[in-house]
Design an enzyme around this catalytic site. Structure first.
Site, PDB file in Angstrom:
ATOM      1  N   ARG A 214       0.809  -1.224   0.000  1.00  0.00           N
ATOM      2  CA  ARG A 214       0.000   0.000   0.000  1.00  0.00           C
ATOM      3  C   ARG A 214       0.841   1.273   0.000  1.00  0.00           C
ATOM      4  O   ARG A 214       0.297   2.376  -0.051  1.00  0.00           O
ATOM      5  CB  ARG A 214      -0.960  -0.014   1.196  1.00  0.00           C
ATOM      6  CG  ARG A 214      -2.069  -1.048   0.986  1.00  0.00           C
ATOM      7  CD  ARG A 214      -3.138  -1.075   2.075  1.00  0.00           C
ATOM      8  NE  ARG A 214      -3.435   0.215   2.659  1.00  0.00           N
ATOM      9  CZ  ARG A 214      -3.422   0.478   3.969  1.00  0.00           C
ATOM     10  NH1 ARG A 214      -3.110  -0.455   4.839  1.00  0.00           N
ATOM     11  NH2 ARG A 214      -3.723   1.678   4.414  1.00  0.00           N
ATOM     12  N   ASN A 215       2.165   1.137   0.049  1.00  0.00           N
ATOM     13  CA  ASN A 215       3.015   2.314  -0.051  1.00  0.00           C
ATOM     14  C   ASN A 215       2.985   2.785  -1.503  1.00  0.00           C
ATOM     15  O   ASN A 215       3.166   1.992  -2.426  1.00  0.00           O
ATOM     16  CB  ASN A 215       4.446   1.996   0.387  1.00  0.00           C
ATOM     17  CG  ASN A 215       5.273   3.254   0.532  1.00  0.00           C
ATOM     18  OD1 ASN A 215       5.460   4.004  -0.420  1.00  0.00           O
ATOM     19  ND2 ASN A 215       5.763   3.486   1.739  1.00  0.00           N
ATOM     20  N   ALA A 216       2.772   4.068  -1.708  1.00  0.00           N
ATOM     21  CA  ALA A 216       2.568   4.616  -3.055  1.00  0.00           C
ATOM     22  C   ALA A 216       3.864   4.948  -3.793  1.00  0.00           C
ATOM     23  O   ALA A 216       3.820   5.376  -4.944  1.00  0.00           O
ATOM     24  CB  ALA A 216       1.696   5.872  -2.964  1.00  0.00           C
ATOM     25  N   PHE A 217       5.016   4.724  -3.192  1.00  0.00           N
ATOM     26  CA  PHE A 217       6.283   5.179  -3.776  1.00  0.00           C
ATOM     27  C   PHE A 217       6.496   4.691  -5.203  1.00  0.00           C
ATOM     28  O   PHE A 217       6.705   5.495  -6.121  1.00  0.00           O
ATOM     29  CB  PHE A 217       7.459   4.760  -2.878  1.00  0.00           C
ATOM     30  CG  PHE A 217       8.778   5.266  -3.366  1.00  0.00           C
ATOM     31  CD1 PHE A 217       9.164   6.562  -3.095  1.00  0.00           C
ATOM     32  CD2 PHE A 217       9.633   4.459  -4.100  1.00  0.00           C
ATOM     33  CE1 PHE A 217      10.382   7.049  -3.547  1.00  0.00           C
ATOM     34  CE2 PHE A 217      10.853   4.927  -4.551  1.00  0.00           C
ATOM     35  CZ  PHE A 217      11.231   6.231  -4.276  1.00  0.00           C
TER      36      PHE A 217
ATOM     37  N   THR B  91       4.939   8.749   1.292  1.00  0.00           N
ATOM     38  CA  THR B  91       4.210   7.805   0.433  1.00  0.00           C
ATOM     39  C   THR B  91       3.637   6.643   1.241  1.00  0.00           C
ATOM     40  O   THR B  91       2.941   5.793   0.695  1.00  0.00           O
ATOM     41  CB  THR B  91       5.130   7.257  -0.669  1.00  0.00           C
ATOM     42  OG1 THR B  91       6.259   6.611  -0.068  1.00  0.00           O
ATOM     43  CG2 THR B  91       5.592   8.364  -1.608  1.00  0.00           C
TER      44      THR B  91
END
Length: 165
Positions: free
Chosen positions: A43-46, A144
């Protein structure tokens, strides 16, 4: 560098010598440490942000992620070499030990901009390494991490602007 007992240790930098932009986080999450690379929490948007900014496919594996960084002149590291931390939250960081940024900037002399992935990365860097910002542009960006609840669209807009100046 030796890490004190009970400390978690960050990853080495991804730092191609021709990098122009350095992206700094604070310390890898538990999920990233378990998976062996930066920003591994699904779920980290990086990685999604980077892929979309540069109009590329989402990099599914570590070699693909390193290649994405290298193609766009990006270096990636964390401010901390090690720390004590229960869980993944930056607020739980104790006994922080910074990375060796003198060596990184010698290796990558063309870095002209530093992007901080979240407020904690910025605060920790300034506390121990502010001198390395002299003569370089820098931007503190929204984290992020899924723990930082700003909408994806707002995170993306700020990251796109900083990456494409």
């Amino acid at each position: 560098m030796e890490s004190p007992a009970g400390h978690i240790v960050a990853f080495p930098p991804v730092a191609p010598p021709e990098a122009r932009i350095l992206i700094l986080g604070s310390m890898p999450s538990v999920e990233s440490l378990n998976r062996g690379f930066y920003y591994a929490h699904p779920r980290n948007a990086f990685w999604r942000i980077l892929a979309e900014v540069f109009d590329e496919s989402f990099p599914e594996d570590i070699p693909g992620r390193i290649a994405l960084l290298e193609r766009h002149g990006l270096a990636l590291w964390d401010v901390l070499y090690s720390c004590q931390r229960a869980g993944s939250l930056d607020s739980a960081i104790r006994e922080p030990l910074p990375n060796d940024f003198g060596a990184l900037f010698e290796r990558c002399p063309g870095i002209e901009r530093v992007l901080f992935n979240g407020a904690t990365a910025y605060k920790l860097f300034v506390k121990t390494n502010a001198r390395f910002l002299d003569g370089r542009a820098w931007v503190r960006l929204p984290s992020t991490s899924p723990a930082y609840t700003l909408s994806y669209e707002r995170k993306f807009a700020q990251w796109r602007e900083a990456l494409t100046l």
